[in-house]
Design an enzyme around this catalytic site. Structure first.
Site, short mmCIF file in Angstrom:
data_model
loop_
_atom_site.label_atom_id
_atom_site.label_comp_id
_atom_site.label_asym_id
_atom_site.label_seq_id
_atom_site.Cartn_x
_atom_site.Cartn_y
_atom_site.Cartn_z
N ASP A 79 0.85 -1.19 0.00
CA ASP A 79 0.00 0.00 0.00
C ASP A 79 0.89 1.25 0.00
O ASP A 79 1.82 1.34 0.82
CB ASP A 79 -0.88 -0.04 1.26
N HIS A 80 0.65 2.17 -0.89
CA HIS A 80 1.40 3.44 -0.96
C HIS A 80 2.91 3.26 -1.04
O HIS A 80 3.66 3.95 -0.34
CB HIS A 80 1.05 4.35 0.23
N GLY A 134 -6.95 8.56 7.83
CA GLY A 134 -7.02 8.95 9.24
C GLY A 134 -8.45 9.15 9.71
O GLY A 134 -9.39 8.67 9.08
N GLY A 141 -8.86 5.87 2.13
CA GLY A 141 -9.41 6.71 3.20
C GLY A 141 -10.85 6.38 3.54
O GLY A 141 -11.66 7.26 3.81
N SER A 145 -12.13 4.44 6.11
CA SER A 145 -12.57 4.39 7.52
C SER A 145 -13.36 5.66 7.81
O SER A 145 -12.87 6.77 7.55
CB SER A 145 -11.35 4.35 8.46
N ALA A 197 -7.97 1.13 6.95
CA ALA A 197 -6.79 0.99 7.81
C ALA A 197 -7.08 1.47 9.23
O ALA A 197 -7.02 0.71 10.20
CB ALA A 197 -5.62 1.77 7.23
N THR A 198 -7.41 2.76 9.35
CA THR A 198 -7.57 3.38 10.67
C THR A 198 -8.55 2.63 11.56
O THR A 198 -8.28 2.40 12.75
CB THR A 198 -8.04 4.85 10.48
P1 13P Z 1 -8.16 5.00 6.37
O1 13P Z 1 -8.46 3.69 6.99
O2 13P Z 1 -7.23 5.84 7.18
O3 13P Z 1 -9.42 5.74 6.08
O4 13P Z 1 -7.43 4.76 4.98
C1 13P Z 1 -7.19 3.51 4.47
C2 13P Z 1 -6.36 3.58 3.23
O5 13P Z 1 -6.70 4.25 2.29
C3 13P Z 1 -5.13 2.80 3.18
O6 13P Z 1 -4.42 3.04 2.01
#
Ligand code: 13P
Length: 282
Positions: A82-83, A179, A207, A209, A230-231
């Site tokens: 990821d990234h 986040g 993003g 979450s 992720a968050t």
């Molecule tokens: P969040 O869980 O912070 O919203 O983002 C997840 C994400 O895009 C991981 O690459």
């Protein structure tokens, strides 16, 4: 079964108009939780790790855990970078056995993003490994890396970017941020539809979450095939751990609190697999 790449599971999702959840994992318990949720719901799933997580545990440890989990499972599991923030890290993950690679050149100017994405795509495609890229900029803080402000994806630029790079999946910036959100995020759904009209490859939502489930479903309806969380997994794991430590503060066995964290992550992931519509698609 052996680890799979993300290529077929995301093309199947695109055809079937559902999405595959991509869940960021940071330890063995989170990997077990995501895979157990996928197994219980008979869904394909993507495990993913960021550069900061890799720095913490190393590519080899996460790959070995993911491979073991996949081999014990009856559903398709992929392990995705990821990234990936450099050509070098993308190649390290590729060599470590990752079955899906993201190169994130979104912090670069357009031409440089094209150049690095194309180079990674060419290298990975030689072994059948698919590549995700990002155009525009998803805002917020990803792990410990501050992405700064957002810049929405331009549909025409997206079309050109995909043609020039040969990338397999495209992460779009339509108003989400990594986040914790301060309020309810408002997404530019029209822009997503405009992108879908001119870009034929599966689109990725970062993003997620904190994005309401109905909005996620609407995004899937408009072309999103991979949904990143992720968050919220961090929150779920930490909630489980702290509950145990609050109830029995002198707990010294990490298995006692880690298993509660694992349980909380599994519950969360099962719910999001349902939102993505991928249950029963394994
Ligand atoms: P969040 O869980 O912070 O919203 O983002 C997840 C994400 O895009 C991981 O690459």
């Amino acid at each position: 079964m052996p680890l799979v790449t993300t290529k077929k599971i995301l093309l199947d999702a695109q055809k079937g108009k559902y999405a595959i959840g991509a869940f960021n994992v940071e330890n063995m318990e989170m990997i077990q939780a995501v895979v157990a949720a996928a197994e219980e719901l008979q869904s394909p799933v993507i495990l993913q790790t960021t550069p900061t997580t890799i720095k913490y545990g190393s590519l080899e440890y996460y790959y070995a855990n993911a491979r073991t989990a996949a081999e014990k499972a009856s559903v398709p599991i992929a392990i995705h970078l990821d990234h990936g923030n450099s050509f070098e890290l993308a190649m390290q993950a590729f060599r470590a056995g990752y079955t899906s690679i993201m190169i994130d050149g979104s912090y670069e100017v357009f031409d440089k993003n094209i150049a690095v994405t194309k180079a990674v795509a060419e290298a990975c495609h030689s072994s059948g490994i698919p590549v995700e890229a990002e155009l525009g900029k998803v805002g917020g803080k990803e792990d410990d890396l501050d992405g700064g402000g957002a810049r929405y994806t331009d549909p025409q630029e997206a079309k050109l970017f995909v043609e020039k790079t040969g990338v397999d999946f495209l992460a779009v910036a339509i108003g989400t941020a990594h986040g914790i959100y301060k309020g309810v995020p408002k997404l530019d759904l029209e822009r997503l539809s405009e992108i879908q009209k001119v870009v034929t490859i599966p689109l990725v939502l970062h993003g997620t979450s904190g994005v309401p489930d109905d909005t996620v479903r609407e995004c899937i309806h408009r072309g999103i095939c991979k949904v990143n969380y992720a968050t919220d997994l961090r929150i779920a794991f930490s909630k489980g751990v702290s509950e145990v430590l609050r109830e029995v503060p002198d707990t010294i066995d990490p298995k006692k609190y880690s298993s509660k964290g694992r349980e909380e992550v599994k519950k969360y992931v099962m719910n999001k697999i349902e939102v993505c519509g991928s249950a029963g698609k394994a």
